[in-house]
Design an enzyme around this catalytic site. Structure first.
Site, PDB file in Angstrom:
ATOM      1  N   GLU A  49      43.373  19.092 -26.547  1.00 13.40           N
ATOM      2  CA  GLU A  49      42.808  19.631 -24.923  1.00 13.40           C
ATOM      3  C   GLU A  49      44.022  19.981 -24.330  1.00 13.40           C
ATOM      4  OE1 GLU A  49      38.514  18.439 -24.780  1.00 13.40           O
ATOM      5  OE2 GLU A  49      39.779  17.186 -22.853  1.00 13.40           O
ATOM      6  N   ASP A  60      38.545  12.561 -12.586  1.00 11.50           N
ATOM      7  CA  ASP A  60      39.088  11.247 -12.991  1.00 11.50           C
ATOM      8  C   ASP A  60      39.434  10.034 -12.322  1.00 11.50           C
ATOM      9  OD1 ASP A  60      40.283  12.882 -15.399  1.00 11.50           O
ATOM     10  OD2 ASP A  60      40.645  14.720 -14.159  1.00 11.50           O
ATOM     11  N   TYR A 175      30.845  18.510 -25.521  1.00  8.65           N
ATOM     12  CA  TYR A 175      31.186  17.315 -24.501  1.00  8.65           C
ATOM     13  C   TYR A 175      30.742  15.356 -24.454  1.00  8.65           C
ATOM     14  CZ  TYR A 175      35.470  14.693 -22.603  1.00  8.65           C
ATOM     15  OH  TYR A 175      36.391  13.676 -22.738  1.00  8.65           O
TER      16      TYR A 175
END
Lengths: 268, 409
Positions: A49, A60, A175
């Site tokens: 990734e 994040d 995911y």
């Protein structure tokens, strides 16, 4: 069959779970990225990734925010990230590469030109953190036209209808974000993940990868026992950050964390 | 100027956004998956209580008794005479409790938080006005309050930081990125995604993912609804033009929206021109940016050729933001509103002009709208009528102004 699907099929045949490390492209400097990708494959990565740095990485935590800032200090653009993939492909035509990032750099390039360029560079899948399925139709169509897998994120609070929609539109793997929070937080609950994966598997045959909060060999092995793939970002990026002022040592030393996880996953 | 220009008569202006929050190509929901559920919860609550008589009665009560509404529409006669043209009327949002229009929205969202049983409030703030307005309603309702503020803005707006702390809020200094409003918004989003179960995020402007742009607009349209009734009552006619500053754009949309169907009413949104559009050091995405996706919506942005968000500059912390509410993007493309920029210097000039001629110290944000009125009014006959949204008072800015003029306060 896409490179990602083929990889999961061969892993399944060997009874092995996928290990998917994440790095931010260009962190801490652009020359490190391609050799590091090769070293991660050596250490046992099955899929890579590659993060596209963005100025405002809203989903994040501090570790990957800082990685984006280090990369952007070198003005690493989406075009350069694609160049890195192209360069990686010169020596590795087998390992799938997924780009992970935010929508705006892709908007600026344009969906069609991006999909064409990504395919030409050797990208296999695209994960766009801030693009839920409701807004994704146009980009998904462009990606699929270039045989790229659109990879969606599912969360603990995604209901059955949303998961169905993601698996219908998505490809490669799903995911699963292991907790409500940002990347790198320490909130992993393996049993809660196992319960949710059971529900998700009722809706899809797509492999399910689990990311967020997997920080060491032990947690990687625990997740590998219940998921098809283990995604590791902040734990690896932390090692890179620690060596940021000695970039020459990163390729040799940072992948050890991945090798340790690989060993623990394969022992289990 | 009396006839507004519409570039495309077929573009709808009212009745927006659509069910998923789109204003034409703008708006929408661009967030990480974990936020989809709380946004849906918020949308349902807003749609339910937006029609609920008890909720609306409580909101009206709070706006009247706590905020002090209606705010006056004031004819700035002396300043108008000095400008030598159109008559300038000021919508006095500076007279609201906490000193700006921001409280219209925080009162409304806090009532929603209460209905949803959320015990913890978070907010982002730039100049600190929205942070103060949020800390104020949180104190009144006894809710925990955390305000994210860029480290740079904490330096510039020390008084508002102290006000928030007096009100019991925790002010978190955001050290990432450019350390201003956009980074505070990122950090608030990260908090929300982590604490979705007990936390209500009060966004301070008409940006962010749906339903925020529409919901915040609806709470702010009290400005335009009052102004429309007041101008009709005082003058027997509608204004020729509305003028408001645009950072995220909540005070502007609040004034504009109730006039959208009044074809003879022109609308000017005034962005922070900083050192001038040619300098690149400004905060004018509608004048000099292009569409992209940031903070949950598609809108005009200040970005570089790679799609990275660039740092903005404005003398006014409240305008120092690289995006803008998606409805403004739509009003720009449709031609219904015109977006212009004035420089820091022009805004400061208007700041002094209003202070000296009318005895009203305006916020630096609002001074941008005043600066455009200063340019427009002299071009118009004395029977023309402009309404300027005086969105906030300038007490918070006197240190900034003094410092720019080399004066130690």
């Amino acid at each position: 069959m896409s490179r990602i699907a083929g990889r999961f099929e061969s892993l399944r045949a060997r009874g092995r779970k996928a290990l998917i490390p994440y790095i931010t492209a260009g962190d801490p400097e652009p020359s490190v990225t391609v050799p590091l990708l090769h070293a991660l494959v050596e250490a046992g990565a099955d899929v890579l990734e590659l993060g596209v740095p963005f100025s405002d990485p809203m989903a994040d935590g501090p570790v990957i925010q800082a990685a984006c800032e280090r990369a952007l200090a070198h003005h690493v653009s989406l075009h350069q990230v694609l160049d890195m993939v192209r360069s990686f492909r010169e020596q590795d035509s087998d390992t799938p590469v997924v780009l992970m990032g935010y929508l705006n750099p892709i908007e600026v390039m344009g969906y069609e030109p991006f999909a064409r360029a990504a395919h030409a560079a050797g990208v296999d899948g695209v994960l766009t953190v801030d693009l839920p399925p409701e807004e994704a139709a146009e980009l998904v169509a462009c990606l699929k036209a270039e045989q790229l897998d659109p990879i969606f994120l599912a969360a603990p609070n995604s209901d059955a209808e949303r998961i169905r929609r993601m698996t219908e539109n998505g490809g490669g793997f799903l995911y699963y974000v292991s907790f409500k929070g940002v990347t790198g937080a320490n909130r992993l609950d393996v049993q809660a993940v196992a319960d949710k994966l059971e529900q998700i598997r009722g809706h899809t045959d797509l492999p399910v990868g689990v990311g967020f909060g997997i920080r060491d060999a032990e947690s990687a092995a625990q997740i590998a026992a219940v998921a098809d793939a283990v995604v590791v970002g902040s734990a690896l990026v932390t090692r890179i950050a620690a060596l940021a002022d000695r970039p020459g040592e990163i390729v040799a030393r940072a992948p050890q964390v991945i090798a340790d996880m690989r060993a623990a996953m394969d022992r289990a | 100027m009396t006839q507004t220009r519409r570039t495309d008569e077929s573009l709808p202006l009212t009745g927006l956004p659509d069910a998923r929050g789109h204003f034409g190509p703008y708006g929408g929901i661009f967030v990480a998956e974990t936020l989809m559920e709380p946004l849906e919860e918020l949308r349902l609550a807003w749609e339910k209580y937006g029609q609920d008589a008890d909720f609306l009665a409580e909101l009206d009560h709070d706006l009247a008794q706590f905020v002090g509404r209606p705010s006056p529409l004031y004819h700035a006669e002396r300043w108008s005479r000095q400008l030598g043209g159109a008559q300038v009327y000021l919508k006095r949002e500076d007279l609201n409790h906490t000193g700006a229009h921001k409280v219209n929205n925080t009162v409304g969202q806090a009532l929603l938080a209460k209905r949803l049983g959320k015990k913890r409030i978070i907010a982002e703030t730039g100049a600190g006005q929205h942070g103060v307005a949020t800390a104020t309603v949180a104190a009144r309702l006894g809710l925990e309050c955390v305000v994210y503020m860029g480290a740079e803005d904490i330096q510039r707006q020390a008084i508002n930081v102290y006000r928030m702390r007096l009100l019991g809020a925790e002010v978190v200094s955001v050290e990432s990125g450019s350390r201003t409003l956009k980074d505070a918004l990122n950090e608030a989003m990260r908090d929300w995604v982590t604490n979705v179960d007990n936390t209500f995020y009060i966004i301070g402007t008409v940006a962010g993912p749906h339903p925020y742009p529409a919901m915040v607009r609806n709470f702010q349209t009290i400005i335009g609804r009052e102004a429309r009734a007041q101008v009709l009552e005082q003058t027997g006619r509608l204004p020729d033009a509305l003028i408001a500053c645009v950072g995220g754009g909540s005070n502007a949309i609040g004034l504009f929206h109730p006039f959208l169907d009044d074809d003879g009413v022109a609308m000017y949104g005034v962005e922070g021109g900083g050192y001038g559009l040619d300098s690149g050091k400004h905060a004018a995405p509608l004048c000099a940016g292009r569409p992209g996706v940031l903070h949950g919506n598609r809108t005009y942005l200040m970005e570089d050729q790679d799609g990275q968000i660039i740092e903005t500059h404005s003398v006014s912390a409240g305008l120092d933001y690289p995006g803008v509410g998606p409805e403004h993007a739509w009003l720009k493309d449709s031609g219904r509103a015109e977006y212009v920029a004035v420089t820091d210097e022009q805004a400061l000039d208007a700041f002094h002009a209003l202070t000296r001629t009318e005895g009203i110290i305006p916020a630096l944000e609002s001074s941008h709208a005043l600066a455009w009125a200063q340019q427009l009014a002299p071009q118009l006959a004395a029977d023309r009528l402009l309404i300027v949204n005086l969105s906030g008072r300038g007490d918070k800015d006197i240190h900034t102004v003094a410092a720019l003029e080399g004066i130690q306060v």
